[in-house]
Design an enzyme around this catalytic site. Sequence first.
Site, PDB file in Angstrom:
ATOM      1  N   CYS A 118       0.452  -1.371   0.129  1.00  0.00           N
ATOM      2  CA  CYS A 118       0.046   0.093   0.269  1.00  0.00           C
ATOM      3  C   CYS A 118       1.216   1.227   0.072  1.00  0.00           C
ATOM      4  O   CYS A 118       0.443   2.599  -0.871  1.00  0.00           O
ATOM      5  CB  CYS A 118      -0.798  -0.521   1.003  1.00  0.00           C
ATOM      6  SG  CYS A 118       0.051  -0.504   2.777  1.00  0.00           S
ATOM      7  N   GLU A 145      -3.684   3.962  -8.434  1.00  0.00           N
ATOM      8  CA  GLU A 145      -2.740   3.021  -7.390  1.00  0.00           C
ATOM      9  C   GLU A 145      -2.784   1.175  -7.722  1.00  0.00           C
ATOM     10  O   GLU A 145      -4.226   1.201  -8.154  1.00  0.00           O
ATOM     11  CB  GLU A 145      -3.733   2.564  -6.251  1.00  0.00           C
ATOM     12  CG  GLU A 145      -2.855   1.254  -5.170  1.00  0.00           C
ATOM     13  CD  GLU A 145      -3.261   1.156  -3.968  1.00  0.00           C
ATOM     14  OE1 GLU A 145      -4.373   0.943  -3.450  1.00  0.00           O
ATOM     15  OE2 GLU A 145      -2.254   1.166  -3.197  1.00  0.00           O
TER      16      GLU A 145
END
Lengths: 495, 291
Positions: free
Chosen positions: A308, A406
């Site tokens: 992440c 992302e």
Amino acid sequence: MPDRIPDSTTKVPVNIGTTSAWEYAPAPERTPVEIEERYGLYIDGEFRSPRSRRWFETMNPATGKPLARVASANDKDVDDAVSAARKALPSWSRLGGQERAKYLFRIARRIQERARELSVLETMDGGKPIKESRDIDIPLAARHFFYHAGWADKLQWAFAGAVPKPIGVCGQIIPWNFPLLMAAWKIAPALACGNTCVLKPAETTPLTALRLAEIFEEVDLPPGVVNIVTGAGRTGQHLAAHPGFDKLAFTGSTEVGRKIAEAAAVGDRRLTLELGGKSPHIIFADAALDQAIEGIVHGIWFNQGHVCCAGSRLFVEESIQEEVIRRLEHRMRTLRVGDPLDKNTDVGAINNPEQLAKIASYVETGQSEGATLHEVNNQKLPSGGHWFRPCFLTGVQPSHVIARDEIFGPVLAVMTFRTPEEALKRANNTPYGLAAGVWTDKGARIFEMARRLEAGVIWCNTYNQFDAASPFGGIKESGFGREGGRHGLRAYVQL
Amino acid sequence: MPQRIDVAKTWKLYIGGKFVRSESGQSFPVEHRRHGTTVHLCRASRKDLRDSVEAATSARSGWASASGYLRGQILYRMAEMLECRRTEMGEALGAGSNQTPKQRLEEVDASIDRLVGFAGWSDKIEQILGGQNPVPGPYYNITVPEPTGVVGIVPPDKPALLAAVSMLAAPLCAGNTTILLAPEQHPLPTTLLGEIIATSDVPAGVVNILTGTRDDLLGHMADHRAVNAISAVNLAEETLTDLRKRAAESIKRIHHERVTAPAWKKHEDRCSPWKVEPFLEMKTLWHPSAC
């Protein structure tokens, strides 16, 4: 497992002096790991068949073959788990910190004693290289239990002038990129603070959490203190919406985080979210370049980029752009993509086919928007399983999709800047705020950049460092709440 | 006929350091005993809220990077200004309230003291809530609190001044910029507070004050992406659930407490660092230590 495919890098003309990856003999990790045919839900101190009567397969992403069948929890199963946690709460929270601590110390020790088995299982179920599960995931999981064990009888000193009390029953939902480590991040502080838990591991990586349940049995952790319910997104939704929780903790994408926050919006229930990121990684011209290159490599290709806080947006000072790209290409050639159980492997298998398709489509989009792809084409990928070569793209504009979304894969977007002001502006131009990296030899500049970068974790002249004593978590749309350190305890107490 | 006609004040919103009338062009009546008459307050609209968010956003970096010492002096100045207008504030508290004059002045005094209390926190909170973390390995690892950003504040109706001041000063002292919704039933003290803030060297946009109905504003506040946190107390269950649902889209921090009216008087509790902490983000820095 697929046979290891030897690197054929040296057969391809290399435009930068030296050869790159040497041919190594296979070095597979051979520690045998027993995997049962099926795993039930761990509720109230025992493994049981799901009321749903449904099971799903968990696969080895390196082979695409199933490893085991795992119970799929429905709403009634979640009910059972919550009731068990509720029932266990009074005696667990009244047990006293000193005794709770001893359970946590025992868990830490058992993880250390079973470390190799857990590492192999983590790699088989998740696809990450054995050297990462062996050297990072599993030791850090043990470290988290050990660290938080020590807090259990010292909570009255942790919160200036306030008297901490447990929150109650905690629902915890974790992702597939660091399965056992995330379980430890969630469970250890919750238990230390006197709460009880219901944990849902990710659908694709449930096996090490279920091994952890075996460890709980081994150390005689009282029944119901931790319950583990496996399943896919629907099970997660049952958890998020269940009225029996006093607190909900979620780690995963921002997209799912929004849904969880919405489902969890019941009255005064506590919530912490550790969500996605698009972390900037800034390299100034005066940086120690050899180390910075290693930082970039570790920042984006660690764990196949399934991180992440991956440093997925690289900002290079314009004057060293060519040098950095040349070195990065060279370094990328030495990365070994292949059998995750091979001790020489640097980049393992992509966790699941959906993720693989997503990564591939992002790289396509990047190229169609005008960016140039740099990848190592000379390594044959194993047949079977899910694979993606580490790569980076240059000529990326801030408006490009690959500079904004992302990707959660081994894909780096490279951009440039001229002044610190420009670097800051571009780095902060994102709704995310999980992590950031900055490389420069100038002390004053490090501090000013660190102050003005909008992120929860700032790695200065390093990247992707983690520890149980160091708070981790994001700002802006990367979530709220911290995990690790004194600050992480705050998420599991009421003051 | 009276000998002299009073010159009544026009009560306005306080946005971006200016006193402005509402874009809505609407007002609502409030009984004010000072003149034995009714005054009219602006009914702020969604547009006013958006203007406030814009002002608060522009003021963010300046206020956050001001030294704690400076912020502390400005909060202390607010206390000084409130002390000067103690009687006037006492009268404003009387509007629509059954407090005795003595009780009203006590509330004003407690509010002044609360401001002084928070003024002192602004250059100390980092030491209490931050720290160095003992990681294994050759790294310096430090955690420092930083302000969350733009904070919406929804105080209860009672105590009309003390609760609003406490809820405002907590995020303010730590470097957040704020949008304060005046209590719907008792908006006068908070509105007057704007005039005190305007003369306390608080930079424009750092505090914005809106009057009107919660129904008009709260939902939009929850939706607005540039509002980073909302601080509220004693919301009805369904209002709170709705607020949290709408805040989910922008991953907004919702800090909600249930507080009884007498509890606001407990200075040690209401002025504790844990009332500031919900409006801070912990930033952790790693740096290798090597020659």
